[in-house]
Design a protein around this motif. Sequence first.
Motif, PDB file in Angstrom:
ATOM      1  N   LEU A 220       0.842  -1.197   0.000  1.00 41.96           N
ATOM      2  CA  LEU A 220       0.000   0.000   0.000  1.00 41.96           C
ATOM      3  C   LEU A 220       0.876   1.246   0.000  1.00 41.96           C
ATOM      4  CD1 LEU A 220      -3.000   0.986   0.232  1.00 41.96           C
ATOM      5  CD2 LEU A 220      -2.579   1.200   2.699  1.00 41.96           C
ATOM      6  N   ARG A 221       0.456   2.280  -0.735  1.00 42.21           N
ATOM      7  CA  ARG A 221       1.167   3.556  -0.746  1.00 42.21           C
ATOM      8  C   ARG A 221       0.498   4.499   0.253  1.00 42.21           C
ATOM      9  NH1 ARG A 221       1.205   3.434  -7.371  1.00 42.21           N
ATOM     10  NH2 ARG A 221       2.398   1.477  -7.475  1.00 42.21           N
ATOM     11  N   VAL A 222       1.327   5.075   1.127  1.00 45.96           N
ATOM     12  CA  VAL A 222       0.810   5.951   2.181  1.00 45.96           C
ATOM     13  C   VAL A 222       1.597   7.257   2.156  1.00 45.96           C
ATOM     14  CG1 VAL A 222       0.062   4.026   3.629  1.00 45.96           C
ATOM     15  CG2 VAL A 222       2.380   4.937   3.894  1.00 45.96           C
ATOM     16  N   PRO A 223       1.074   8.318   2.786  1.00 45.21           N
ATOM     17  CA  PRO A 223       1.794   9.596   2.788  1.00 45.21           C
ATOM     18  C   PRO A 223       3.202   9.445   3.350  1.00 45.21           C
ATOM     19  CG  PRO A 223      -0.461   9.909   3.525  1.00 45.21           C
ATOM     20  CD  PRO A 223      -0.260   8.433   3.406  1.00 45.21           C
ATOM     21  N   VAL A 224       4.109  10.222   2.792  1.00 45.56           N
ATOM     22  CA  VAL A 224       5.514  10.173   3.210  1.00 45.56           C
ATOM     23  C   VAL A 224       5.617  10.400   4.721  1.00 45.56           C
ATOM     24  CG1 VAL A 224       7.762  11.303   2.987  1.00 45.56           C
ATOM     25  CG2 VAL A 224       6.352  10.911   0.953  1.00 45.56           C
ATOM     26  N   GLY A 225       6.355   9.518   5.387  1.00 45.27           N
ATOM     27  CA  GLY A 225       6.579   9.663   6.824  1.00 45.27           C
ATOM     28  C   GLY A 225       5.563   8.987   7.708  1.00 45.27           C
ATOM     29  N   SER A 226       4.613   8.241   7.121  1.00 49.28           N
ATOM     30  CA  SER A 226       3.533   7.683   7.940  1.00 49.28           C
ATOM     31  C   SER A 226       3.587   6.167   8.091  1.00 49.28           C
ATOM     32  CB  SER A 226       2.172   8.084   7.352  1.00 49.28           C
ATOM     33  OG  SER A 226       1.987   7.507   6.070  1.00 49.28           O
ATOM     34  N   THR A 227       4.641   5.526   7.601  1.00 51.85           N
ATOM     35  CA  THR A 227       4.659   4.060   7.645  1.00 51.85           C
ATOM     36  C   THR A 227       4.656   3.527   9.085  1.00 51.85           C
ATOM     37  OG1 THR A 227       7.072   4.082   7.437  1.00 51.85           O
ATOM     38  CG2 THR A 227       5.813   3.784   5.422  1.00 51.85           C
ATOM     39  N   HIS A 228       5.382   4.209   9.975  1.00 53.95           N
ATOM     40  CA  HIS A 228       5.460   3.700  11.357  1.00 53.95           C
ATOM     41  C   HIS A 228       4.088   3.697  12.021  1.00 53.95           C
ATOM     42  CE1 HIS A 228       5.784   8.053  11.743  1.00 53.95           C
ATOM     43  NE2 HIS A 228       5.400   7.942  13.003  1.00 53.95           N
ATOM     44  N   GLN A 229       3.249   4.667  11.666  1.00 56.62           N
ATOM     45  CA  GLN A 229       1.909   4.714  12.251  1.00 56.62           C
ATOM     46  C   GLN A 229       1.065   3.542  11.761  1.00 56.62           C
ATOM     47  OE1 GLN A 229       1.632   8.612  10.509  1.00 56.62           O
ATOM     48  NE2 GLN A 229       1.122   9.532  12.493  1.00 56.62           N
ATOM     49  N   VAL A 230       1.235   3.203  10.469  1.00 56.16           N
ATOM     50  CA  VAL A 230       0.480   2.079   9.918  1.00 56.16           C
ATOM     51  C   VAL A 230       0.944   0.774  10.561  1.00 56.16           C
ATOM     52  CG1 VAL A 230      -0.117   0.809   7.820  1.00 56.16           C
ATOM     53  CG2 VAL A 230       0.180   3.297   7.723  1.00 56.16           C
TER      54      VAL A 230
END
Length: 246
Positions: A220-230
């Motif tokens: 999945l593509r997510v906003p830059v900088g938000s992977t840790h939250q996912v």
Amino acid sequence: PTMEHFLANEEVFGSLIRDKLRARGMPQELLYLAGIESGFQPRATSSVSAAGVWQFMGPTAEQYGLRVDEFVDERRDPIRATDAALAYLQDLHDRYGSWYLAAAAYNAGPSRVDRALRRNDVERSDDEAVFWEIQEHLPRETREYVPRMIAATLLAREALEFGFGDVVREVPYAFDGVWVPGGTSLWTVAEATGSAMSALRALNPHLRQGIVPPGGSYELRVPVGSTHQVVASIGGGPWGSWAADD
């Protein structure tokens, strides 16, 4: 689209497409076929059901390895569709020996270009001038297609000179990637990242139902900088990122 909209949207996927053209040694002008086809809009759909930035028809999409099913339509994925479109254009160039004829065949289909060449007693040419010689035997839209590509290239390169210097450019396509479990809802990801649903849909225009396909993990593509939250909220793990070159 108007030239203002064309230029405003060009930079969303412009760097992505230019980079891929450069890597393949293909002319940069081919970028503007995407603009002519769709105005650089992944959600564009034609009256004959062609879809995405490159306006792929279903059979050609399948031929070039794009996934199209009830959950995913990769014709609308700007990265996968660009790879497929450039592969198709390269195949057409290999067939005709001309980028203008390749562009014409992309628009009208190879069979119509073949017929036009036969009417002029030409099979293949490494001379771009052949397009102008067979132009009258092509459909009207195709006759205008290559001139529009040339004109769009000139206007985009000299936007300031032609009075388009104050066009506000859209933000380039950029994202971080994260593996999420199959069936994950974009709403869940939006809540986890504090992102607008519209932002997630814009990053993943190929997801048809607001969820990732069921089954195994999905990129999945997510906003830059938000992977840790996912990862913290849903599980999975980061797989990389993509951002346009300046």
